[in-house]
Design a protein around this motif. Structure first.
Motif, PDB file in Angstrom:
ATOM      1  N   LYS A 119      11.577  64.032  86.995  1.00 45.63           N
ATOM      2  CA  LYS A 119      11.833  63.246  88.201  1.00 45.63           C
ATOM      3  C   LYS A 119      12.415  61.883  87.826  1.00 45.63           C
ATOM      4  O   LYS A 119      13.401  61.435  88.422  1.00 45.63           O
ATOM      5  CB  LYS A 119      10.541  63.074  88.995  1.00 45.63           C
ATOM      6  N   VAL A 120      11.817  61.221  86.834  1.00 41.73           N
ATOM      7  CA  VAL A 120      12.290  59.899  86.418  1.00 41.73           C
ATOM      8  C   VAL A 120      13.711  59.991  85.884  1.00 41.73           C
ATOM      9  O   VAL A 120      14.583  59.190  86.238  1.00 41.73           O
ATOM     10  CB  VAL A 120      11.338  59.277  85.372  1.00 41.73           C
ATOM     11  N   VAL A 121      13.979  60.994  85.040  1.00 34.86           N
ATOM     12  CA  VAL A 121      15.324  61.171  84.483  1.00 34.86           C
ATOM     13  C   VAL A 121      16.315  61.491  85.599  1.00 34.86           C
ATOM     14  O   VAL A 121      17.436  60.971  85.620  1.00 34.86           O
ATOM     15  CB  VAL A 121      15.328  62.264  83.386  1.00 34.86           C
ATOM     16  N   SER A 122      15.899  62.310  86.551  1.00 33.86           N
ATOM     17  CA  SER A 122      16.769  62.650  87.682  1.00 33.86           C
ATOM     18  C   SER A 122      17.110  61.405  88.506  1.00 33.86           C
ATOM     19  O   SER A 122      18.268  61.213  88.911  1.00 33.86           O
ATOM     20  CB  SER A 122      16.080  63.695  88.558  1.00 33.86           C
ATOM     21  N   GLU A 123      16.120  60.568  88.763  1.00 33.26           N
ATOM     22  CA  GLU A 123      16.366  59.349  89.520  1.00 33.26           C
ATOM     23  C   GLU A 123      17.307  58.403  88.759  1.00 33.26           C
ATOM     24  O   GLU A 123      18.147  57.739  89.370  1.00 33.26           O
ATOM     25  CB  GLU A 123      15.047  58.655  89.862  1.00 33.26           C
ATOM     26  N   PHE A 131      17.855  53.698  89.393  1.00 32.41           N
ATOM     27  CA  PHE A 131      17.522  52.626  88.460  1.00 32.41           C
ATOM     28  C   PHE A 131      18.732  52.361  87.570  1.00 32.41           C
ATOM     29  O   PHE A 131      19.406  53.294  87.131  1.00 32.41           O
ATOM     30  CB  PHE A 131      16.322  53.004  87.584  1.00 32.41           C
ATOM     31  N   PRO A 132      19.001  51.101  87.274  1.00 35.17           N
ATOM     32  CA  PRO A 132      20.163  50.789  86.443  1.00 35.17           C
ATOM     33  C   PRO A 132      19.959  51.088  84.957  1.00 35.17           C
ATOM     34  O   PRO A 132      20.926  51.203  84.211  1.00 35.17           O
ATOM     35  CB  PRO A 132      20.378  49.292  86.659  1.00 35.17           C
ATOM     36  N   SER A 133      18.684  51.226  84.550  1.00 34.91           N
ATOM     37  CA  SER A 133      18.421  51.461  83.128  1.00 34.91           C
ATOM     38  C   SER A 133      17.068  52.139  82.955  1.00 34.91           C
ATOM     39  O   SER A 133      16.218  52.076  83.857  1.00 34.91           O
ATOM     40  CB  SER A 133      18.432  50.138  82.371  1.00 34.91           C
ATOM     41  N   PRO A 134      16.842  52.749  81.808  1.00 34.71           N
ATOM     42  CA  PRO A 134      15.510  53.322  81.537  1.00 34.71           C
ATOM     43  C   PRO A 134      14.410  52.259  81.598  1.00 34.71           C
ATOM     44  O   PRO A 134      13.309  52.544  82.055  1.00 34.71           O
ATOM     45  CB  PRO A 134      15.653  53.879  80.118  1.00 34.71           C
ATOM     46  N   GLU A 186      14.254  49.670  83.588  1.00 34.75           N
ATOM     47  CA  GLU A 186      13.920  49.430  85.005  1.00 34.75           C
ATOM     48  C   GLU A 186      13.081  50.575  85.568  1.00 34.75           C
ATOM     49  O   GLU A 186      12.171  50.352  86.367  1.00 34.75           O
ATOM     50  CB  GLU A 186      15.199  49.242  85.828  1.00 34.75           C
ATOM     51  N   ALA A 187      13.377  51.803  85.164  1.00 33.77           N
ATOM     52  CA  ALA A 187      12.572  52.949  85.618  1.00 33.77           C
ATOM     53  C   ALA A 187      11.142  52.815  85.098  1.00 33.77           C
ATOM     54  O   ALA A 187      10.181  53.082  85.822  1.00 33.77           O
ATOM     55  CB  ALA A 187      13.201  54.253  85.155  1.00 33.77           C
ATOM     56  N   SER A 188      11.009  52.398  83.847  1.00 30.08           N
ATOM     57  CA  SER A 188       9.676  52.192  83.269  1.00 30.08           C
ATOM     58  C   SER A 188       8.889  51.161  84.065  1.00 30.08           C
ATOM     59  O   SER A 188       7.710  51.363  84.365  1.00 30.08           O
ATOM     60  CB  SER A 188       9.790  51.710  81.821  1.00 30.08           C
ATOM     61  N   LYS A 189       9.549  50.051  84.374  1.00 29.76           N
ATOM     62  CA  LYS A 189       8.878  48.997  85.144  1.00 29.76           C
ATOM     63  C   LYS A 189       8.469  49.496  86.527  1.00 29.76           C
ATOM     64  O   LYS A 189       7.364  49.224  86.991  1.00 29.76           O
ATOM     65  CB  LYS A 189       9.793  47.779  85.276  1.00 29.76           C
ATOM     66  N   ALA A 190       9.366  50.234  87.171  1.00 32.65           N
ATOM     67  CA  ALA A 190       9.095  50.693  88.534  1.00 32.65           C
ATOM     68  C   ALA A 190       7.884  51.622  88.600  1.00 32.65           C
ATOM     69  O   ALA A 190       7.110  51.582  89.558  1.00 32.65           O
ATOM     70  CB  ALA A 190      10.323  51.402  89.102  1.00 32.65           C
ATOM     71  N   TYR A 191       7.719  52.454  87.579  1.00 32.40           N
ATOM     72  CA  TYR A 191       6.609  53.415  87.572  1.00 32.40           C
ATOM     73  C   TYR A 191       5.430  52.951  86.725  1.00 32.40           C
ATOM     74  O   TYR A 191       4.446  53.679  86.576  1.00 32.40           O
ATOM     75  CB  TYR A 191       7.091  54.780  87.083  1.00 32.40           C
ATOM     76  N   GLY A 192       5.508  51.766  86.155  1.00 32.58           N
ATOM     77  CA  GLY A 192       4.406  51.266  85.338  1.00 32.58           C
ATOM     78  C   GLY A 192       4.189  52.071  84.069  1.00 32.58           C
ATOM     79  O   GLY A 192       3.061  52.239  83.615  1.00 32.58           O
ATOM     80  N   ILE A 193       5.284  52.566  83.511  1.00 33.19           N
ATOM     81  CA  ILE A 193       5.197  53.377  82.295  1.00 33.19           C
ATOM     82  C   ILE A 193       5.138  52.444  81.093  1.00 33.19           C
ATOM     83  O   ILE A 193       6.022  51.625  80.884  1.00 33.19           O
ATOM     84  CB  ILE A 193       6.408  54.326  82.190  1.00 33.19           C
ATOM     85  N   ALA A 194       4.059  52.584  80.330  1.00 36.67           N
ATOM     86  CA  ALA A 194       3.893  51.746  79.140  1.00 36.67           C
ATOM     87  C   ALA A 194       4.804  52.262  78.024  1.00 36.67           C
ATOM     88  O   ALA A 194       5.182  53.428  77.998  1.00 36.67           O
ATOM     89  CB  ALA A 194       2.439  51.784  78.687  1.00 36.67           C
TER      90      ALA A 194
END
Length: 116
Positions: free
Chosen positions: A14-18, A24-27, A29-37
């Protein structure tokens, strides 16, 4: 003690698809949006699913002189490495010859032969 977080395959996809859809402009930003450490977690997923086109690239612009300079420096380094090796071998050979001369002249116990 630090907890280990495991993400499901569907969540990773899902994250890669988004990312691929431009949400998201970058990986990062996706990490920040989902709180991925982990700073490289989403990047690893992108690579895992073969979407390296979503990763930022480094583009190097250089002139012909820059390229020639780098090649010249690489060549000089190789020449210097070869010279250092030849000098080291030469030093070992000189020491061996000196030891032989000392042996032939019965000077091994002499301080003159041990100072080479």
């Amino acid at each position: 003690m630090k907890d280990t977080i495991r993400y499901s395959e569907s969540f990773k996809q899902k994250v890669v698809s988004e990312l691929s859809k431009g949400k998201f402009p970058s990986p990062h930003e996706a990490s920040k949006a989902y709180g991925i450490a982990g700073s490289s977690t989403v990047r690893a997923w992108v690579k895992k699913y073969g979407r390296t086109d979503l990763l930022p690239r480094v583009i190097r612009v250089e002139s012909e002189n820059d390229r020639n300079e780098v090649e010249d420096l690489k060549r000089k380094i190789k020449e210097l490495e070869k010279t250092v090796t030849e000098l080291a071998v030469s030093e070992v050979m000189h020491k061996a010859y000196f030891d032989i001369v000392c042996d032939q002249n019965g000077l091994n116990s002499s301080s003159k032969c041990n100072t080479y």
